[in-house]
Design an enzyme around this catalytic site. Structure first.
Site: not given
Ligand SMILES: Cc1ncc(COP(=O)(O)O)c(C=O)c1O
Length: 387
Positions: A52, A105, A203
């Protein structure tokens, strides 16, 4: 030649991508390990302790992202929204305020309004092209963050990053730019005065619709330390396979963006001369209100086109449901063309709010197929409107 002096495509291919020293493997190996052996208690090798907190595959992506956005530090997360959440929690506290574009968005607005709002962080959506309005909204609260998308999703508005940075800084706030639509190939907000860049790497950066991820890039060691702490403490990191896929996608970002931009320009010009069309929203068109500004702050105009129909919701739905090369699906920025009806799909969560998207609007993510095939596909789908 150091990675930072090299051109964009050279940095995309090489930054953080040194060959593996033992075997010479040209592609750095993918490290799946969740933990690292210690040479005695606290004897860490190269600082690696637990997955992590650090992973070499994630680190190589982070180095590549920082080099491409011109930042000193980048952080890779499990999604764009996870990146935004950790970023905001690193810099805002209860009582602080976020001024954001009224065309942000829908998912970003949902996070800011419905999740972080519950934790005492306020927000005001504003029209980012009205700088006096932004200044007034910023001054009305204890504003910590000004948040903008340019081009915006899906209204394709262009905001002046340099001017907005000055407004934010005058008020002691930070300017965050969501650079998802442009990608670092077309626009580098840090160089224009922004403090933070965020991406949905799902994206254009990933580019192949096969991985969900997000990133934060900054050019300030103090800010980086705060974000790095939240990334580690909250733990919304990208896994090694996701980081690897994102790195692989990022290597070809420049060539893909050139083609996405060419195809979108051809599609936008075709749409413009169709009688069924009320408006084409693409900054590459000379009569787009943000055309001159986009020419100044972007390298090209990108692969996203929005279109509004005279026949209203029915016409938009008909076209959306009748394309064959464009796939009806959420998301954007992959090599394959996607069609989206925002008001019921990506932006359904902001229906009925100030951020609602017109019902006669379709958003097209133009892929890297042949432009003639994209246009032929739209032509046959348009035929269904009157039929
Ligand atoms: C402009 C923009 N920002 C942020 C996000 C959120 O990213 P993710 O879906 O990877 O969480 C999206 C997703 O569509 C987006 O389009």
């Amino acid at each position: 030649m150091s990675a930072h002096e090299a051109g964009f495509n050279t940095r995309a291919v090489h930054a953080g991508q040194d060959f593996e020293p033992r075997t010479g493997a040209v592609v750095p190996p993918l490290h799946f390990s969740s933990t690292y052996a210690q040479d005695g208690i606290g004897g860490l090798r190269d600082g690696y302790e637990y997955g992590r907190g650090g992973n070499p595959t994630r680190d190589s992506l982070q180095e590549q992202l920082a080099a491409l956005e011109g930042g000193s530090h980048a952080f890779s997360f499990s999604s764009g929204l996870a990146a935004e959440d950790s970023l905001i929690r690193a810099i805002a506290r209860p009582g602080d305020h976020i001024v954001l574009g009224n065309d942000a968005y829908g998912g970003s607005y949902r996070l800011i309004n419905r999740v972080l709002g519950e934790w005492g962080i306020g927000n005001t959506p504003v029209d980012m092209s009205d700088l006096d309005g932004v200044r007034a909204a910023v001054a009305a609260h204890k504003t910590r963050i000004v948040w903008v998308e340019t081009p915006s999703n899906p209204m394709m508005r262009i905001t002046d990053i340099e001017a907005l940075a000055a407004v934010a800084h005058d008020a002691g706030a930070l300017l965050v730019v969501d650079n998802t639509f442009a990608s670092p190939y077309l626009q580098n907000p840090l160089a224009l005065g922004a403090d933070v860049v965020v991406h949905s790497t799902t994206k254009y950066i990933g580019g192949h619709s096969d991985v969900v991820g997000g990133a934060v890039v900054v050019n300030d060691a103090e800010l980086a330390e705060k974000i790095g702490f939240v990334q580690f403490a909250v733990g919304a990191v990208s896994g090694p396979m996701d980081a690897f896929l994102t790195t692989r996608g990022l290597k070809t970002l420049g060539v893909r963006m050139d083609r996405h931009s060419e195809n979108a320009q051809a599609v936008a010009e075709w749409l413009l001369q169709r009688p069924e069309v009320e408006a084409v929203l693409y900054p590459g068109l000379p009569d787009h209100p943000g055309h001159e500004l986009a020419k100044k702050q972007m390298k090209k105009f990108g692969g996203m086109v929005s279109v509004q129909f005279k026949g209203g919701e029915a016409a938009a739905r008909t076209v959306a449901e009748n394309t064959k090369v464009f796939t009806l699906a959420e998301s954007l920025g992959g090599i394959e063309s996607l069609m989206n009806y925002p008001s019921e799909m990506t932006h359904a969560s902001v229906k009925g709010t100030e951020l609602a998207v017109p019902v006669n609007l379709l958003r097209l993510s133009c892929g890297i197929e042949d432009a003639e095939d994209l246009i032929a596909d739209l032509e046959q789908a348009f035929a269904a409107i009157s039929g």
